[in-house]
Design a protein around this motif. Structure first.
Motif, PDB file in Angstrom:
ATOM      1  N   LEU A 150       0.822  -1.051  -0.084  1.00 48.23           N
ATOM      2  CA  LEU A 150      -0.170  -0.004  -0.111  1.00 48.23           C
ATOM      3  C   LEU A 150       0.882   1.271   0.096  1.00 48.23           C
ATOM      4  O   LEU A 150       0.718   2.175  -0.912  1.00 48.23           O
ATOM      5  CB  LEU A 150      -1.048   0.075   1.108  1.00 48.23           C
ATOM      6  CG  LEU A 150      -1.827   1.334   1.429  1.00 48.23           C
ATOM      7  CD1 LEU A 150      -2.839   1.317   0.490  1.00 48.23           C
ATOM      8  CD2 LEU A 150      -2.609   1.134   2.620  1.00 48.23           C
ATOM      9  N   LEU A 153      -4.730   4.025  -8.891  1.00 47.82           N
ATOM     10  CA  LEU A 153      -5.939   4.135  -7.830  1.00 47.82           C
ATOM     11  C   LEU A 153      -6.548   2.566  -7.742  1.00 47.82           C
ATOM     12  O   LEU A 153      -6.851   2.113  -6.566  1.00 47.82           O
ATOM     13  CB  LEU A 153      -6.938   5.202  -8.314  1.00 47.82           C
ATOM     14  CG  LEU A 153      -6.418   6.550  -8.226  1.00 47.82           C
ATOM     15  CD1 LEU A 153      -7.506   7.497  -8.793  1.00 47.82           C
ATOM     16  CD2 LEU A 153      -6.240   6.975  -6.844  1.00 47.82           C
ATOM     17  N   ASP A 154      -6.471   2.171  -8.568  1.00 48.27           N
ATOM     18  CA  ASP A 154      -7.098   0.568  -8.593  1.00 48.27           C
ATOM     19  C   ASP A 154      -6.276  -0.435  -7.824  1.00 48.27           C
ATOM     20  O   ASP A 154      -6.812  -1.151  -6.990  1.00 48.27           O
ATOM     21  CB  ASP A 154      -7.279  -0.116 -10.164  1.00 48.27           C
ATOM     22  CG  ASP A 154      -8.454   0.711 -10.919  1.00 48.27           C
ATOM     23  OD1 ASP A 154      -9.382   1.261 -10.260  1.00 48.27           O
ATOM     24  OD2 ASP A 154      -8.464   0.681 -12.114  1.00 48.27           O
ATOM     25  N   ARG A 155      -4.868  -0.199  -7.939  1.00 47.87           N
ATOM     26  CA  ARG A 155      -3.975  -0.887  -7.403  1.00 47.87           C
ATOM     27  C   ARG A 155      -4.063  -0.596  -5.951  1.00 47.87           C
ATOM     28  O   ARG A 155      -4.074  -1.402  -4.898  1.00 47.87           O
ATOM     29  CB  ARG A 155      -2.675  -0.848  -7.951  1.00 47.87           C
ATOM     30  CG  ARG A 155      -2.376  -1.460  -9.223  1.00 47.87           C
ATOM     31  CD  ARG A 155      -1.076  -1.522  -9.503  1.00 47.87           C
ATOM     32  NE  ARG A 155      -0.181  -0.265  -9.617  1.00 47.87           N
ATOM     33  CZ  ARG A 155      -0.180   0.394 -10.925  1.00 47.87           C
ATOM     34  NH1 ARG A 155      -0.721  -0.118 -11.830  1.00 47.87           N
ATOM     35  NH2 ARG A 155       0.273   1.491 -10.913  1.00 47.87           N
ATOM     36  N   ILE A 156      -4.229   0.899  -5.571  1.00 50.14           N
ATOM     37  CA  ILE A 156      -4.132   1.350  -4.227  1.00 50.14           C
ATOM     38  C   ILE A 156      -5.696   0.605  -3.641  1.00 50.14           C
ATOM     39  O   ILE A 156      -5.592   0.459  -2.392  1.00 50.14           O
ATOM     40  CB  ILE A 156      -4.224   2.781  -4.213  1.00 50.14           C
ATOM     41  CG1 ILE A 156      -2.989   3.292  -4.485  1.00 50.14           C
ATOM     42  CG2 ILE A 156      -4.654   3.121  -2.656  1.00 50.14           C
ATOM     43  CD1 ILE A 156      -2.733   4.665  -4.679  1.00 50.14           C
ATOM     44  N   LYS A 157      -6.743   0.702  -4.063  1.00 52.25           N
ATOM     45  CA  LYS A 157      -7.898   0.317  -3.682  1.00 52.25           C
ATOM     46  C   LYS A 157      -7.726  -1.225  -3.211  1.00 52.25           C
ATOM     47  O   LYS A 157      -8.343  -1.770  -2.150  1.00 52.25           O
ATOM     48  CB  LYS A 157      -9.222   0.345  -4.562  1.00 52.25           C
ATOM     49  CG  LYS A 157      -9.567   1.764  -4.844  1.00 52.25           C
ATOM     50  CD  LYS A 157     -10.632   1.901  -5.744  1.00 52.25           C
ATOM     51  CE  LYS A 157     -11.008   3.393  -5.994  1.00 52.25           C
ATOM     52  NZ  LYS A 157     -12.150   3.594  -6.932  1.00 52.25           N
ATOM     53  N   THR A 158      -7.040  -2.153  -3.832  1.00 49.39           N
ATOM     54  CA  THR A 158      -7.044  -3.453  -3.876  1.00 49.39           C
ATOM     55  C   THR A 158      -6.056  -3.706  -2.736  1.00 49.39           C
ATOM     56  O   THR A 158      -6.347  -4.315  -1.969  1.00 49.39           O
ATOM     57  CB  THR A 158      -6.460  -4.001  -5.270  1.00 49.39           C
ATOM     58  OG1 THR A 158      -7.239  -3.906  -6.287  1.00 49.39           O
ATOM     59  CG2 THR A 158      -6.233  -5.759  -4.788  1.00 49.39           C
ATOM     60  N   ASN A 168      -5.442  -1.376  -0.194  1.00 49.96           N
ATOM     61  CA  ASN A 168      -6.099  -0.826   1.001  1.00 49.96           C
ATOM     62  C   ASN A 168      -6.800  -2.127   1.715  1.00 49.96           C
ATOM     63  O   ASN A 168      -7.094  -2.299   2.746  1.00 49.96           O
ATOM     64  CB  ASN A 168      -6.636   0.533   0.838  1.00 49.96           C
ATOM     65  CG  ASN A 168      -7.311   0.916   1.884  1.00 49.96           C
ATOM     66  OD1 ASN A 168      -6.682   1.388   2.980  1.00 49.96           O
ATOM     67  ND2 ASN A 168      -8.581   1.089   2.183  1.00 49.96           N
ATOM     68  N   ALA A 169      -7.805  -2.614   0.410  1.00 40.62           N
ATOM     69  CA  ALA A 169      -8.629  -3.631   1.037  1.00 40.62           C
ATOM     70  C   ALA A 169      -7.937  -4.826   1.992  1.00 40.62           C
ATOM     71  O   ALA A 169      -8.291  -5.421   2.854  1.00 40.62           O
ATOM     72  CB  ALA A 169      -9.609  -4.251  -0.141  1.00 40.62           C
TER      73      ALA A 169
END
Length: 623
Positions: A435, A512-517, A519-520
């Protein structure tokens, strides 16, 4: 007594019998008194009925003064009795002063008839009685909890009466010309001087409390210092013969003043920063006199008293006319018949009952209005108390957390669970590292795009096409079509900036897509650690405690303002009630005095008249 007072005063009545009276402050003695000498231990004997009348009036005043001095000062009834008695004493002395110019002495040089019957001496005694009556009224005002400004005015008038009495007593020394100089006892003069200064200090002290309530801090401190100066002057002056209780009260007042000066001076230096107001700049206290000389009716109108008293003129007529109807009785009967007799009295009694009923209805309406207003205020206070209970309950719920939040930083940090790096498990550290990497990459993308935009703006500022436009302009053709080729050529130079911004936007979407993944994955990894949950909950509780603290502070500030406003309404209601009752009390004071005087007359009229003898009755007291 009334028979003597009813005789014409201006007529010279020389009798074969002498009337002997001791001067005031005298001690009994058997030796005679010669004209021109004044040993105070000897009586003065004159064969003059006017002298007897003056002396009787003098002793009536002394009797009323003694009644006032012996009255209780611990309850309202005793204080009212004392006020009425001292006012009657002052009234008799005022009546005596009015009669002195009409005294016809024989020999003519014998004026005044005795050294203690000079005008200034009687004025001093009258002012002493008025001072004591006003002092009793001041004490009643203190017991009734009147406003400090009102009590200050009452005290100022007490001081004024004592000062007038002291000045008249000093001037009385040289007043008589026939007799040697008469002097009041030094102890009494000392008492009057101390009383004057004492109540002058009391007036300033009470007014200082009123100034404090009105935010006049400089005036408050100035009056406190003036009052302390009065007490110091009184204690430094002669005190011989003054009662210990008077000195003790004066010292107690001085101690109270010193404590208030210390407090007021400290507050003024730290908070208000106002210069103490000097005496010359202070607003003057307007004395409020609540007493006056009120002589009894049997003194001012003795003939009417004799007509209406048993054993008076009616008894003499019964002896002088044993049969038939006396002319005076016939005239009275005619007056009763012409006035309507008993029928008129019945009509008047009916009118009295009718008016009394109307008054009772008015009073009932006033009570109902007062009760309604008080009930409305009480309902408001009850509703406010319910709201207060909710605020207190809310505070009790959050008190521990607010105390923790308001404590020192070390205690606050110790109350929050701490997570160190070694405490993270392997399953938590990998998502966290990923992250952080993605977040750093996002920051790089944003920084690169910012540089591209800045370069494009700079290139735009440097690209000047005005010279090319002038070269390609065709005279007479004002259209822009001839410049389209130029614009397209120049815009080609900015194509790379558009391309770089588009590529940056695409990389940002991917990041952003990688960050969302990531972070989840990190959130999922945290759910398995209880220490993380405890720390998160502790921080959330403290955040909520902060908002509750601000909410409670707002609620309590509103509550204080509400109760302050209600206090103003309640004070207005209370003051209006007290002022109404006070006004009614002042109106009834004269009537009560008259009733009390009438009752005193009933008790005194059966007493055997005689010559005052100090060996039996003791000294005459004037309070």
């Amino acid at each position: 007594m009334a028979n003597v007072l009813a005789l014409p005063f201006k007529s010279t009545l020389e009798l074969s019998v002498e009337f002997s009276w001791y001067p005031i402050f005298a001690s009994p003695s058997s030796s005679s008194l010669s004209l021109g000498g004044f040993p105070t231990s000897q009586p003065i004997a004159l064969p003059n009925l006017a002298y007897e009348r003056l002396s009787v009036l003098h002793n009536i005043a002394a009797l009323h003064s003694a009644i006032g001095a012996s009255s209780r000062r611990t309850d309202q009834d005793g204080i009212k009795l004392g006020i009425a008695a001292f006012q009657r004493a002052a009234g008799v002395l005022s009546h005596l002063i009015a009669l002195l110019p009409s005294f016809n002495p024989d020999p003519p040089a014998l004026s005044p008839p005795s050294p203690d019957l000079s005008p200034r001496t009687i004025e001093a005694l009258r002012d002493i009685c008025l001072a004591q009556a006003q002092e009793a009224f001041w004490q009643k005002g203190v017991m009734d909890r009147l406003k400090n400004g009102t009590i200050a005015k009452l005290a100022a008038k007490v001081a004024e009466y004592y000062d007038a009495a002291a000045k008249a007593a000093v001037e009385a020394k040289g007043a008589p010309e026939t007799w040697p100089a008469f002097a009041f006892p030094p102890a009494l003069l000392n008492h009057l001087a101390i009383k004057h200064l004492h109540f002058a200090a009391v007036a300033q002290f009470r007014k200082s409390i009123d100034d404090l309530g009105a935010n006049r801090y400089g005036d408050e401190l100035g009056r406190l210092r003036v009052a302390e100066g009065y007490t110091a002057k009184a204690l430094d002056g002669p005190k011989k013969g003054v009662a210990e209780s008077v000195i003790r009260d004066l010292k107690g007042l001085q101690q109270t003043l010193l404590e208030n000066i210390t407090r007021a001076d400290k507050d003024n230096r730290l908070i208000y920063l106002e210069a103490p107001t000097p005496l010359s700049s202070l607003r003057a206290l307007l004395p409020a006199s609540m007493v006056k000389p009120t002589p009894p009716n049997e003194i001012t109108n003795p003939l009417a008293y004799l007509h209406n008293s048993p054993g008076g003129l009616g008894s003499m007529q019964a002896v002088s006319q044993p049969v038939g109807l006396p002319p005076s009785l016939l005239s009275k009967a005619q007056e009763v018949r012409s006035s309507g007799g008993s029928s008129r009295l019945r009509t008047m009694m009916h009118d009295v009952r009718r008016v009394a009923k109307v008054d009772q209805q008015i009073l009932s309406e006033a009570n109902a209005h007062l009760a309604q207003r008080a009930a409305g205020l009480e309902a408001t206070l009850n509703a406010a108390r319910a709201s207060d209970q909710l605020v207190r309950a809310k505070f009790g719920e959050w008190e521990e957390r607010i105390d923790r939040l308001g404590g020192d930083e070390k205690s606050l940090e110790a109350s929050i669970p701490s997570l160190s790096t070694p405490s993270l498990t392997l399953s938590q550290s990998t998502p966290l590292t990923t992250l952080r990497t993605f977040l750093e990459a996002l920051d790089d993308i944003r920084a690169s795009r910012s540089r591209t935009v800045a370069d494009a703006k700079f290139a735009c500022l440097q690209d000047d096409i005005r010279s090319e436009v002038l070269k390609r302009a065709v005279p007479g053709d004002g259209g822009t079509a001839q410049f389209e080729t130029l614009f397209e050529e120049r815009m080609e130079g900015f194509a790379r900036y558009r391309r770089e911004v588009g590529e940056s936007a695409s990389r940002q979407e991917d990041a952003l897509d990688r960050i969302k993944t990531a972070n989840a994955a990190f959130v999922a990894s945290r759910k398995s650690d209880e220490r993380v949950k405890l720390r998160e909950k502790a921080l959330q509780d403290l955040e909520a405690a902060f908002h509750k603290f601000r909410e409670l502070a707002t609620n309590l500030a509103e509550g204080l303002k509400f109760y302050a406003d209600v206090a103003g309404l309640l004070n207005e209601l209370r003051d209006s009630c007290k002022q109404w009752a006070y006004a009614r009390d002042v109106e009834s004071r004269d009537q009560m005095g008259a009733i009390t005087a009438a009752l005193e007359c009933v008790r005194l009229k059966v007493a055997r008249p005689g010559v005052y003898d100090p060996t039996k009755d003791g000294p005459i007291r004037f309070g």
